[in-house]
Design a protein around this motif. Structure first.
Motif: not given
Ligand code: IPM
Ligand code: MN
Length: 350
Positions: A183-186, A190-198, A217-218, A225-230
Motif C-alpha cells: 500500500t502506498l500511503c500518501g 492535497v500535496l500535488t507535487y510530491a505525491w504525484d511523483l510518488w 491510501a491517503h 484503517w490502523f484502528v478500524k481494519n489493521p
C-alpha cells in the motif's frame, strides 16, 4: 566476525542496550557466530560537556562497522532539535540509511488497545523513506520576528530517492511473502507535487512486480484503517514525515513503545537498529523500562546481517514471553524488572 558499534545514548538507552547485548551474547553462543562491540558515547551528556554532537570523523569511524545498535537520543536539558538533528538524523543521512523499516506485529491481544483484534489481524510492516521529505530541513524564515513573518518548510523528493525506496518496498513485500500486498500511503489529493511523483514511480515500478497486489491510501485514512481494519495491511510504503507519524500509532496498536523496534537500513552500507520509544527520562535508572524493543532491534540487526535463524529465535522467545509471562508491556508494570526481562530472554534462547 561482526563489528557492532553500540551507541547507548541518553535516558533509558543504556539500560535497554545492555539487555540487548545480553541477548546478542546468548544468541552468538547458541548460533555460533562471532562479534565484537565498541561503545560510543554520542548523546546528550557528551553534548552538555563538550558541545559536540557528531563529527565527520565519528561518521568515518562508524563506516568501518557491520552494524550500529542505538539506544535512544534525547535529553531533557538540551533544547529540542539539537541532538535529534545533530546525532540521530545526521547518522541516518550521512550513512545513507534510506529505509526506516518498522514492523508492526501484535504478540498478545491482551496488550492491544483495539477491541477484538487478534495477532493475525495486526501484522504489517511500514517502509518509511528515511533520507528526504520534510526531514531534509529545507526552508526559510521571511521577515522573522515581525508581524509579517513567514516560515517555509519544504518537502524534498527526488526521483532517485523515491524510486529506491519504492523498489525496496516491492522487493520486501515479495520476500516477506505474506499477503503480497503493498500500500502506498500518501496525500495525492492535497500535496500535488510530491505525491504525484510518488504515485507515478509507484505505478511504474509496480509493473515489474505483477505478483504484488498494490493499493493506495491517503495518510489520514491510513490512521483510520490502523484502528478500524489493521488486517488490511501487509506492507506500507510512505515518505519520511508520514512514516514517522503512522509508526507511532502502529506502535500503540502492537502493544506500545515497549515492544516497537526499527531498522535504519542502507542495503549497501552500514545499517542501524533501535528501539523507537525514545529516552524516557522519567523512567531512567529505575530498572523498570521494557527492554523488549531493544531486544527486538537486536533480532532485526541479526536478520539483516544474515543470521536469520538467530533473529527468528529471538522473536520467538519474545512472542512466548509477551504471550504468557509479562503482565504488561508498560514500564514498571511488566511484573519483572528490565534486567529480569533481559535474563529471561537470554535464558530461553539457550
Ligand atoms: C523516530 C523519532 C525521530 C524521527 C526523532 C527523534 C528525530 O521520532 O525515530 O521516529 O522523527 O524520526
Ligand atoms: Mn517518531
Amino acid at each position: 566476525m561482526y563489528k557492532i558499534a553500540v551507541i547507548p545514548g541518553d535516558g533509558t538507552g543504556p539500560e535497554v542496550v545492555s539487555q540487548g547485548i545480553k541477548v546478542l551474547q546468548a544468541a552468538a553462543k547458541k548460533f555460533g557466530f562471532k562479534y565484537q562491540t565498541k561503545v560510543f558515547d554520542f548523546g546528550g551528556e557528551r553534548y552538555l560537556k563538550t558541545g559536540k554532537t557528531l563529527e565527520d570523523s565519528d561518521i568515518a569511524q562508524l563506516k568501518e562497522y557491520s552494524a550500529i545498535f542505538l539506544g535512544a537520543i534525547g535529553h531533557p536539558d538540551v533544547k529540542p532539535g539539537i541532538l535529534e538533528t545533530g546525532i540521530l538524523l545526521k547518522l541516518r543521512f550521512s550513512l545513507d540509511q534510506y529505509i526506516n523499516l518498522r514492523p508492526i506485529k501484535l504478540y498478545n491481544p491482551a496488550f492491544c488497545p483495539l477491541k477484538d483484534k487478534k495477532p493475525e489481524d495486526i501484522d504489517f510492516v511500514v517502509v518509511r523513506e528515511n533520507s528526504e521529505g520534510l526531514y531534509k530541513g529545507m526552508g526559510e524564515f521571511q521577515n522573522k520576528g515581525t508581524k509579517d513573518e513567514v516560515a517555509i518548510q519544504l518537502s524534498y523528493n527526488t526521483r532517485q530517492g523515491v524510486e529506491r525506496c519504492i523498489r525496496y518496498a516491492f522487493e520486501y513485500t515479495r520476500k516477506r511473502n505474506r499477503r503480497k500486498k503493498l500500500t502506498l500511503c500518501g496525500k495525492t489529493n492535497v500535496l500535488t507535487y510530491a505525491w504525484d511523483l510518488w504515485q507515478r514511480v509507484f505505478n511504474e515500478v509496480a509493473k515489474e512486480y505483477p505478483d504484488v497486489t498494490t493499493d493506495y491510501a491517503h495518510v489520514d485514512a491510513t490512521t483510520m484503517w490502523f484502528v478500524k481494519n489493521p488486517e488490511w495491511f501487509d506492507v506500507i510504503v510512505t515518505d519520511n514525515m508520514f512514516g514517522d507519524i503512522i509508526t507511532d500509532l502502529g506502535a500503540m496498536i502492537q502493544g506500545g513503545m515497549g515492544i516497537a523496534a526499527g531498522g535504519n537500513i542502507n542495503p549497501q552500507g552500514v545499517s542501524m537498529f533501535e528501539p523507537i520509544g525514545g529516552s524516557a527520562p522519567k523512567y531512567t535508572g529505575k530498572n523498570v523500562i521494557n527492554p523488549l524493543a531493544a531486544i527486538c532491534a537486536v533480532g532485526m540487526m541479526l536478520e539483516n546481517l544474515g543470521e536469520e535463524q538467530a533473529g527468528k529465535a529471538i522473536e520467538n522467545v519474545v512472542i512466548g514471553l509477551v504471550g504468557k509471562d509479562l503482565k504488561s508491556l508498560a514500564a514498571g508494570k511488566m511484573g519483572y524488572s528490565t534486567t529480569e526481562v533481559g535474563d529471561l530472554v537470554a535464558e530461553r534462547l539457550k
